[in-house]
Scaffold this motif. Structure first.
Motif, PDB file in Angstrom:
ATOM      1  N   ALA A   1      10.802  10.173  -4.767  1.00 25.10           N
ATOM      2  CA  ALA A   1      10.249  10.918  -3.827  1.00 25.10           C
ATOM      3  C   ALA A   1       8.786  10.455  -3.304  1.00 25.10           C
ATOM      4  O   ALA A   1       8.669  10.701  -2.097  1.00 25.10           O
ATOM      5  N   SER A   2       8.345   9.771  -4.048  1.00 28.57           N
ATOM      6  CA  SER A   2       7.205   8.917  -3.463  1.00 28.57           C
ATOM      7  C   SER A   2       7.501   7.929  -2.198  1.00 28.57           C
ATOM      8  O   SER A   2       6.453   7.574  -1.785  1.00 28.57           O
ATOM      9  N   MET A   3       8.724   7.568  -2.482  1.00 37.21           N
ATOM     10  CA  MET A   3       8.983   6.377  -1.324  1.00 37.21           C
ATOM     11  C   MET A   3       9.665   7.259  -0.207  1.00 37.21           C
ATOM     12  O   MET A   3       9.907   6.470   0.859  1.00 37.21           O
TER      13      MET A   3
ATOM     14  N   GLN B   1       0.665  -1.130  -0.102  1.00 40.99           N
ATOM     15  CA  GLN B   1       0.072   0.060   0.045  1.00 40.99           C
ATOM     16  C   GLN B   1       0.780   1.266  -0.006  1.00 40.99           C
ATOM     17  O   GLN B   1       0.284   2.324  -0.419  1.00 40.99           O
ATOM     18  N   THR B   2       2.204   1.081   0.418  1.00 43.85           N
ATOM     19  CA  THR B   2       3.008   2.365   0.644  1.00 43.85           C
ATOM     20  C   THR B   2       3.625   2.857  -0.867  1.00 43.85           C
ATOM     21  O   THR B   2       4.025   3.886  -0.915  1.00 43.85           O
TER      22      THR B   2
ATOM     23  N   MET C   1      20.355  -1.340 -18.083  1.00 41.74           N
ATOM     24  CA  MET C   1      20.055  -0.678 -16.740  1.00 41.74           C
ATOM     25  C   MET C   1      18.454  -0.408 -16.764  1.00 41.74           C
ATOM     26  O   MET C   1      17.748  -0.536 -15.789  1.00 41.74           O
ATOM     27  N   SER C   2      17.794   0.126 -17.800  1.00 40.80           N
ATOM     28  CA  SER C   2      16.412   0.441 -17.875  1.00 40.80           C
ATOM     29  C   SER C   2      15.848  -0.570 -17.854  1.00 40.80           C
ATOM     30  O   SER C   2      14.652  -0.737 -17.150  1.00 40.80           O
ATOM     31  N   ASN C   3      16.114  -1.927 -18.554  1.00 40.05           N
ATOM     32  CA  ASN C   3      15.323  -3.056 -18.665  1.00 40.05           C
ATOM     33  C   ASN C   3      15.320  -3.611 -17.076  1.00 40.05           C
ATOM     34  O   ASN C   3      14.347  -4.044 -16.657  1.00 40.05           O
ATOM     35  N   THR C   4      16.522  -3.400 -16.376  1.00 44.34           N
ATOM     36  CA  THR C   4      16.612  -4.278 -15.076  1.00 44.34           C
ATOM     37  C   THR C   4      15.694  -3.309 -14.200  1.00 44.34           C
ATOM     38  O   THR C   4      14.988  -3.923 -13.237  1.00 44.34           O
ATOM     39  N   MET C   5      15.660  -2.138 -14.152  1.00 44.11           N
ATOM     40  CA  MET C   5      14.747  -1.289 -13.591  1.00 44.11           C
ATOM     41  C   MET C   5      13.379  -1.567 -13.674  1.00 44.11           C
ATOM     42  O   MET C   5      12.574  -1.961 -12.720  1.00 44.11           O
ATOM     43  N   MET C   6      13.093  -1.638 -14.861  1.00 48.07           N
ATOM     44  CA  MET C   6      11.454  -1.971 -15.213  1.00 48.07           C
ATOM     45  C   MET C   6      11.295  -3.373 -14.483  1.00 48.07           C
ATOM     46  O   MET C   6      10.192  -3.546 -13.981  1.00 48.07           O
ATOM     47  N   ARG C   7      12.041  -4.427 -14.729  1.00 41.90           N
ATOM     48  CA  ARG C   7      11.757  -5.707 -14.269  1.00 41.90           C
ATOM     49  C   ARG C   7      11.641  -5.824 -12.663  1.00 41.90           C
ATOM     50  O   ARG C   7      10.867  -6.458 -12.209  1.00 41.90           O
ATOM     51  N   MET C   8      12.383  -4.838 -12.211  1.00 45.38           N
ATOM     52  CA  MET C   8      12.398  -4.830 -10.589  1.00 45.38           C
ATOM     53  C   MET C   8      10.973  -4.213 -10.290  1.00 45.38           C
ATOM     54  O   MET C   8      10.659  -4.709  -9.132  1.00 45.38           O
ATOM     55  N   MET C   9      10.653  -3.381 -10.836  1.00 42.41           N
ATOM     56  CA  MET C   9       9.348  -2.822 -10.593  1.00 42.41           C
ATOM     57  C   MET C   9       8.224  -3.728 -10.614  1.00 42.41           C
ATOM     58  O   MET C   9       6.906  -3.610  -9.986  1.00 42.41           O
ATOM     59  N   MET C  10       8.540  -4.853 -11.598  1.00 40.30           N
ATOM     60  CA  MET C  10       7.332  -5.696 -11.746  1.00 40.30           C
ATOM     61  C   MET C  10       7.513  -6.712 -10.856  1.00 40.30           C
ATOM     62  O   MET C  10       6.608  -7.815 -10.785  1.00 40.30           O
TER      63      MET C  10
ATOM     64  N   MET D   1      10.815  -6.557  -3.399  1.00 42.43           N
ATOM     65  CA  MET D   1      10.991  -5.268  -3.179  1.00 42.43           C
ATOM     66  C   MET D   1      11.569  -4.979  -1.546  1.00 42.43           C
ATOM     67  O   MET D   1      10.961  -5.589  -0.767  1.00 42.43           O
ATOM     68  N   ASN D   2      12.654  -4.343  -1.645  1.00 42.80           N
ATOM     69  CA  ASN D   2      13.262  -3.735  -0.453  1.00 42.80           C
ATOM     70  C   ASN D   2      13.592  -2.314  -0.434  1.00 42.80           C
ATOM     71  O   ASN D   2      14.447  -2.182  -1.396  1.00 42.80           O
ATOM     72  N   ALA D   3      13.198  -1.436   0.208  1.00 43.46           N
ATOM     73  CA  ALA D   3      13.059  -0.041   0.039  1.00 43.46           C
ATOM     74  C   ALA D   3      14.662   0.533  -0.075  1.00 43.46           C
ATOM     75  O   ALA D   3      15.123   1.368  -0.868  1.00 43.46           O
ATOM     76  N   THR D   4      15.447  -0.173   0.606  1.00 44.05           N
ATOM     77  CA  THR D   4      17.070   0.239   0.727  1.00 44.05           C
ATOM     78  C   THR D   4      17.460  -0.046  -0.609  1.00 44.05           C
ATOM     79  O   THR D   4      18.405   0.677  -1.449  1.00 44.05           O
ATOM     80  N   VAL D   5      17.267  -1.434  -1.344  1.00 43.51           N
ATOM     81  CA  VAL D   5      17.897  -1.763  -2.454  1.00 43.51           C
ATOM     82  C   VAL D   5      17.006  -1.244  -3.706  1.00 43.51           C
ATOM     83  O   VAL D   5      17.751  -0.628  -4.574  1.00 43.51           O
ATOM     84  N   MET D   6      15.968  -0.908  -3.363  1.00 45.13           N
ATOM     85  CA  MET D   6      15.193  -0.181  -4.540  1.00 45.13           C
ATOM     86  C   MET D   6      15.495   1.376  -4.772  1.00 45.13           C
ATOM     87  O   MET D   6      15.977   1.773  -5.667  1.00 45.13           O
TER      88      MET D   6
END
Length: 127
Positions: free
Chosen positions: A124-126, A11-12, A58-67, A72-77
């Protein structure tokens, strides 16, 4: 896609920022791949081609992490977002220096700029 993610996301997380980031990362990956392929054929453009290839990855990796919300871990993200932003910024600067001679570089720089903005918004949202 938002509806699918909403059911499994914490939810965050700001869903609009996540969606925007995934779209910007996808567009950046495509633009960087096209630019890299174009620059490989030009003399003296090896740095640009390599930087674009790295940014596409890098773009592909970021996109895949978001999926993958379960992982998800806030520090790693945050670290990943910073790294993605740094790569996109560097690629944007490289391609901007060639934008007057190549439409592909101009479009790549624009896509990188949009990814930088999307990373900033997500971070900023995190906070």
């Amino acid at each position: 896609m938002r509806m699918m993610m909403a059911g499994s996301m914490a939810q965050t997380m700001d869903m609009a920022a996540m969606q925007n980031l995934m779209e910007a990362a996808s567009a950046c990956e495509q633009a960087c791949t096209m630019c890299s392929n174009s620059m490989m054929e030009m003399d003296g453009m090896a740095r640009c081609a390599a930087m674009c290839s790295n940014c596409a990855d890098m773009s592909n990796t970021m996109m895949r992490m978001m999926m993958r919300p379960a992982g998800m871990n806030a520090t790693v993200m945050m670290a990943s977002l910073e790294a993605c932003k740094a790569m996109a910024q560097a690629c944007m600067e490289e391609c901007s220096s060639h934008a007057d001679m190549s439409d592909t570089c101009r479009m790549c720089a624009m896509a990188c700029s949009e990814l930088v903005d999307a990373c900033d918004a997500m971070m900023a949202s995190m906070r």
